[in-house]
Design an enzyme around this catalytic site. Sequence first.
Site, PDB file in Angstrom:
ATOM      1  N   CYS A 114     -51.754 -43.877 -22.322  1.00 31.67           N
ATOM      2  CA  CYS A 114     -50.469 -43.456 -21.982  1.00 31.67           C
ATOM      3  C   CYS A 114     -50.232 -42.854 -20.714  1.00 31.67           C
ATOM      4  O   CYS A 114     -49.211 -42.656 -20.120  1.00 31.67           O
ATOM      5  CB  CYS A 114     -49.756 -42.799 -23.155  1.00 31.67           C
ATOM      6  SG  CYS A 114     -50.076 -43.374 -24.765  1.00 31.67           S
ATOM      7  N   HIS A 254     -44.421 -37.294 -21.006  1.00 37.09           N
ATOM      8  CA  HIS A 254     -44.788 -38.419 -22.000  1.00 37.09           C
ATOM      9  C   HIS A 254     -43.874 -38.189 -23.286  1.00 37.09           C
ATOM     10  O   HIS A 254     -43.971 -37.397 -23.710  1.00 37.09           O
ATOM     11  CB  HIS A 254     -46.298 -38.638 -22.026  1.00 37.09           C
ATOM     12  CG  HIS A 254     -46.686 -39.776 -22.847  1.00 37.09           C
ATOM     13  ND1 HIS A 254     -46.105 -40.898 -22.964  1.00 37.09           N
ATOM     14  CD2 HIS A 254     -47.764 -39.744 -24.147  1.00 37.09           C
ATOM     15  CE1 HIS A 254     -46.657 -41.536 -23.907  1.00 37.09           C
ATOM     16  NE2 HIS A 254     -47.511 -40.799 -24.702  1.00 37.09           N
ATOM     17  N   ASN A 284     -43.078 -43.914 -28.921  1.00 35.92           N
ATOM     18  CA  ASN A 284     -43.922 -43.896 -27.694  1.00 35.92           C
ATOM     19  C   ASN A 284     -44.431 -45.315 -27.180  1.00 35.92           C
ATOM     20  O   ASN A 284     -45.009 -46.113 -27.837  1.00 35.92           O
ATOM     21  CB  ASN A 284     -45.345 -43.224 -28.297  1.00 35.92           C
ATOM     22  CG  ASN A 284     -46.585 -43.011 -27.388  1.00 35.92           C
ATOM     23  OD1 ASN A 284     -46.182 -43.592 -26.103  1.00 35.92           O
ATOM     24  ND2 ASN A 284     -47.523 -42.468 -27.652  1.00 35.92           N
TER      25      ASN A 284
HETATM   26  N1  COA Z   1     -44.673 -41.073 -43.358  1.00 36.32           N
HETATM   27  C1  COA Z   1     -45.032 -40.148 -44.483  1.00 36.32           C
HETATM   28  N2  COA Z   1     -46.089 -39.415 -44.437  1.00 36.32           N
HETATM   29  C2  COA Z   1     -47.016 -39.826 -43.625  1.00 36.32           C
HETATM   30  C3  COA Z   1     -46.752 -40.497 -42.225  1.00 36.32           C
HETATM   31  C4  COA Z   1     -45.881 -41.234 -42.218  1.00 36.32           C
HETATM   32  N3  COA Z   1     -45.715 -42.216 -41.541  1.00 36.32           N
HETATM   33  N4  COA Z   1     -48.066 -40.359 -41.504  1.00 36.32           N
HETATM   34  C5  COA Z   1     -48.901 -39.576 -41.936  1.00 36.32           C
HETATM   35  N5  COA Z   1     -48.142 -39.021 -43.349  1.00 36.32           N
HETATM   36  C6  COA Z   1     -48.972 -37.950 -44.099  1.00 36.32           C
HETATM   37  C7  COA Z   1     -50.444 -37.732 -44.077  1.00 36.32           C
HETATM   38  O1  COA Z   1     -50.932 -38.708 -44.903  1.00 36.32           O
HETATM   39  C8  COA Z   1     -50.449 -36.244 -44.502  1.00 36.32           C
HETATM   40  O2  COA Z   1     -50.500 -36.387 -45.879  1.00 36.32           O
HETATM   41  P1  COA Z   1     -51.673 -35.592 -46.591  1.00 36.32           P
HETATM   42  O3  COA Z   1     -50.958 -34.003 -46.153  1.00 36.32           O
HETATM   43  O4  COA Z   1     -51.658 -35.908 -48.074  1.00 36.32           O
HETATM   44  O5  COA Z   1     -52.857 -36.046 -46.076  1.00 36.32           O
HETATM   45  C9  COA Z   1     -49.181 -35.639 -44.017  1.00 36.32           C
HETATM   46  O6  COA Z   1     -48.286 -36.860 -43.782  1.00 36.32           O
HETATM   47  C10 COA Z   1     -49.465 -34.577 -43.000  1.00 36.32           C
HETATM   48  O7  COA Z   1     -50.161 -35.207 -42.153  1.00 36.32           O
HETATM   49  P2  COA Z   1     -50.240 -34.530 -40.533  1.00 36.32           P
HETATM   50  O8  COA Z   1     -51.392 -35.093 -39.823  1.00 36.32           O
HETATM   51  O9  COA Z   1     -50.529 -32.744 -40.969  1.00 36.32           O
HETATM   52  O10 COA Z   1     -48.888 -34.398 -39.828  1.00 36.32           O
HETATM   53  P3  COA Z   1     -48.411 -33.909 -38.482  1.00 36.32           P
HETATM   54  O11 COA Z   1     -47.620 -32.621 -38.709  1.00 36.32           O
HETATM   55  O12 COA Z   1     -49.887 -33.667 -37.803  1.00 36.32           O
HETATM   56  O13 COA Z   1     -47.793 -35.055 -37.768  1.00 36.32           O
HETATM   57  C11 COA Z   1     -48.163 -36.658 -36.259  1.00 36.32           C
HETATM   58  C12 COA Z   1     -48.759 -36.483 -37.803  1.00 36.32           C
HETATM   59  C13 COA Z   1     -49.278 -38.059 -36.143  1.00 36.32           C
HETATM   60  C14 COA Z   1     -46.758 -37.153 -36.082  1.00 36.32           C
HETATM   61  C15 COA Z   1     -48.918 -35.816 -35.294  1.00 36.32           C
HETATM   62  O14 COA Z   1     -50.065 -35.391 -35.424  1.00 36.32           O
HETATM   63  C16 COA Z   1     -48.835 -36.422 -33.855  1.00 36.32           C
HETATM   64  O15 COA Z   1     -47.897 -36.676 -33.248  1.00 36.32           O
HETATM   65  N6  COA Z   1     -50.006 -36.271 -33.230  1.00 36.32           N
HETATM   66  C17 COA Z   1     -50.106 -36.846 -31.637  1.00 36.32           C
HETATM   67  C18 COA Z   1     -50.027 -38.492 -31.873  1.00 36.32           C
HETATM   68  C19 COA Z   1     -50.127 -39.075 -30.441  1.00 36.32           C
HETATM   69  O16 COA Z   1     -48.919 -38.406 -29.780  1.00 36.32           O
HETATM   70  N7  COA Z   1     -50.633 -40.161 -30.091  1.00 36.32           N
HETATM   71  C20 COA Z   1     -50.354 -40.792 -29.217  1.00 36.32           C
HETATM   72  C21 COA Z   1     -51.049 -40.277 -27.845  1.00 36.32           C
HETATM   73  S1  COA Z   1     -50.665 -40.944 -26.259  1.00 36.32           S
END
Ligand code: COA
Length: 385
Positions: A114, A254, A284
Amino acid sequence: MTKYSRITGWGKYAPEKVLTNQELEKMVDTSNEWIITRTGIRERRIAAPEETTATMSVEAARAALDKAQLRPTDLDLIIVATSSPDHFLPAVSSTIQDMLGAKDVGAFTLVAGCTGFVYGLATAHQFIANGNCENVLVIGADLISRFVDWEDRNTCVLFGDGAGAVVLTASDMPGGVLSFVLGSDGSLGDALIVPAIGCKEPFSQKVLNERTHYIRMDGRRVFKFATRIMSKAAVEAVKASGLSLSDIDLLIPHQANLRIIELARRHLGLPEDKVFINVDRYGNTSAASIPIALCEAIEEGRVNEGDNVVMVGFGGGLTWAATVVHMGVMETLPRLVAWRFVPVGSLSFEEMKVIARATMDSLAFKASALLLPLYSKTGLRRRRK
Ligand code: COA
């Protein structure tokens, strides 16, 4: 003599098909509420079956060339940042060069996830500053929906497709790309990875069964990394530009996650109106995210002549990059680039107006750089505000 590289054209393309959170609720175990609260995303665009990274890029590139009033053959170089090329070989940059009709123009593809578009801008700037190129097209494009596992709710709700492009043009007028910071930490590579289908694990039935030809992500690790690196990179780029954060008119981060953007904004101490956000409508779009946001910011009047803009990204690698760009006269005329050699009598009134504004902009920019130490010593600027 070192040249300045100014943004003289910009364009974007987003596929027509909109995929909403409500539609995703029917595909995987997720909810509109979860996606909005955790990411800020409401909808994203998904490419039609006949679309590719090349076709999307060409749309964005044509718009950017139109704005710059250049023909494809006026280009000296095409740089395409993408992690989702049409093929491994040939490079998608060559396909785009051919589709644009930019006969014999050099082209290469750059992979930095990205972050790729900012890497591309920094690279294009080198070719211009060294006097090797006059006009460079920089494209950021990704068709990530074809590399996303539509059964994996951890990733499929985050991404969308699109392309954005800018033309950088050599200029004697100070401004344009003022500074950049590039970084990489390969030790975090497995936090965002397509595990197979490279030479380490070629395509096989096992790959297909294990679905390792799709993106895998450790969201929490990427989140932690992103919140640390975004503000750090932005601060370093601003410092390298000789400006201070209070001189920044707009931050274009980003667009991966609203919470990451919000944390970066707070770390930087910027007011909400100085940060551009469109992650709610596109998700994204990887390397396309910053150039699409830049285009929309210009179209919406959020970026104006003389503004200092910071673009900052992070992504696969893991990588990060930030740049500070001083936007010059945004109403471009090709003859402006060489205006000193054009007889004044042959210029239209509109062209004269643009040149006058460019000269004023250039003088103001030079003067502000000279007066900067004085301002900070006396606190003059703060008192004026
Ligand atoms: N819908 C519902 N629940 C979901 C889900 C979805 N689409 N995706 C994940 N979950 C669940 C997980 O399984 C987890 O469940 P658990 O607690 O039973 O294990 C729960 O939601 C919380 O997950 P967590 O990882 O703590 O959530 P978060 O607050 O960190 O948010 C992201 C998850 C992916 C949104 C966040 O971590 C993020 O944005 N990370 C950066 C990703 C990014 O920018 N990537 C591209 C880089 S260029």
